[in-house]
Design a protein around this motif. Structure first.
Motif, mmCIF file in Angstrom:
data_model
loop_
_atom_site.group_PDB
_atom_site.id
_atom_site.type_symbol
_atom_site.label_atom_id
_atom_site.label_comp_id
_atom_site.label_asym_id
_atom_site.label_seq_id
_atom_site.Cartn_x
_atom_site.Cartn_y
_atom_site.Cartn_z
ATOM 1 N N ILE A 113 0.755 -1.189 0.045
ATOM 2 C CA ILE A 113 0.195 -0.178 0.193
ATOM 3 C C ILE A 113 0.476 1.142 -0.403
ATOM 4 O O ILE A 113 0.342 2.507 -1.114
ATOM 5 N N TYR A 114 1.845 1.161 1.131
ATOM 6 C CA TYR A 114 2.809 2.465 1.266
ATOM 7 C C TYR A 114 3.966 2.639 0.207
ATOM 8 O O TYR A 114 4.415 4.177 0.624
ATOM 9 N N ARG B 273 -4.182 -0.118 -3.681
ATOM 10 C CA ARG B 273 -3.704 0.942 -3.705
ATOM 11 C C ARG B 273 -4.327 2.371 -3.536
ATOM 12 O O ARG B 273 -4.647 3.140 -2.249
ATOM 13 N N HIS C 267 -4.527 4.804 0.300
ATOM 14 C CA HIS C 267 -4.311 5.373 0.739
ATOM 15 C C HIS C 267 -5.019 6.735 1.208
ATOM 16 O O HIS C 267 -5.859 7.155 1.010
#
Length: 171
Positions: free
Chosen positions: A55-56, A99, A103
């Motif tokens: 994700i990050y 994502r 996010h």
């Protein structure tokens, strides 16, 4: 110019943080704990690493890295070869594809997403390992393992967020 050799080396080492932390979780999962039946319900901590970094920092957790971490996990944990790479690849792919949804959302949304990805990962792992070893594994131990992993997510995601702020902000 791209910077000095030491600056590039520093940036390269910083880019290894997600892989290194997930590898550390693989090793932590393999530490022998002398509690009866604990090996059957040890949380799948590396899945948290694959999910979080997909994700990050998806640039630092591409599919090839998730696959390699899965192979290392299978070798160290003694899981049938290929199960963890498949699970980590699927988790990385599903998470990276969503994502934009995860996010910037509150923590509870990311945790909920991990619950969805984790449910699929644990059920697939249970089915594949049961198939490959030739008998059905206890489903209640898999459910307890999943719950332990879900309870570990907040602590590990907090730790990963601190590592990301401290080590990856300029990378």
């Amino acid at each position: 110019m791209k910077g000095s050799f030491l600056q590039r080396m520093d940036q390269g080492v910083r880019h290894l943080v997600p892989v290194g932390l997930t590898l550390l979780l693989i090793l932590l999962d393999a530490v022998p704990v002398h509690l009866p039946e604990f090996a059957m319900v040890v949380p799948l901590l590396p899945l948290i690493g694959v999910y979080y970094w997909s994700i990050y920092r998806p640039d630092l957790m591409p599919p090839a890295v998730a696959f390699g971490l899965g192979l290392i996990n299978d070798v160290i944990a003694g899981t049938p070869l290929g199960v963890s790479p498949l699970i980590y690849l699927l988790a990385q792919g599903m998470t990276a594809s969503q994502r934009r949804f995860f996010h910037g959302k509150p923590f509870r949304i990311a945790w909920w997403g991990f619950g969805l990805v984790g449910t699929g990962a644990f059920l697939l792992q249970w089915a594949l390992v049961s198939l490959l070893v030739g008998h059905r594994l206890e489903l209640h131990s898999v459910m307890f393992e999943f719950l332990m992993t879900m309870c570990s997510y907040p602590v590990l995601s907090w730790f990963f967020a601190r590592a990301q702020l401290a080590l990856l902000r300029s990378a």
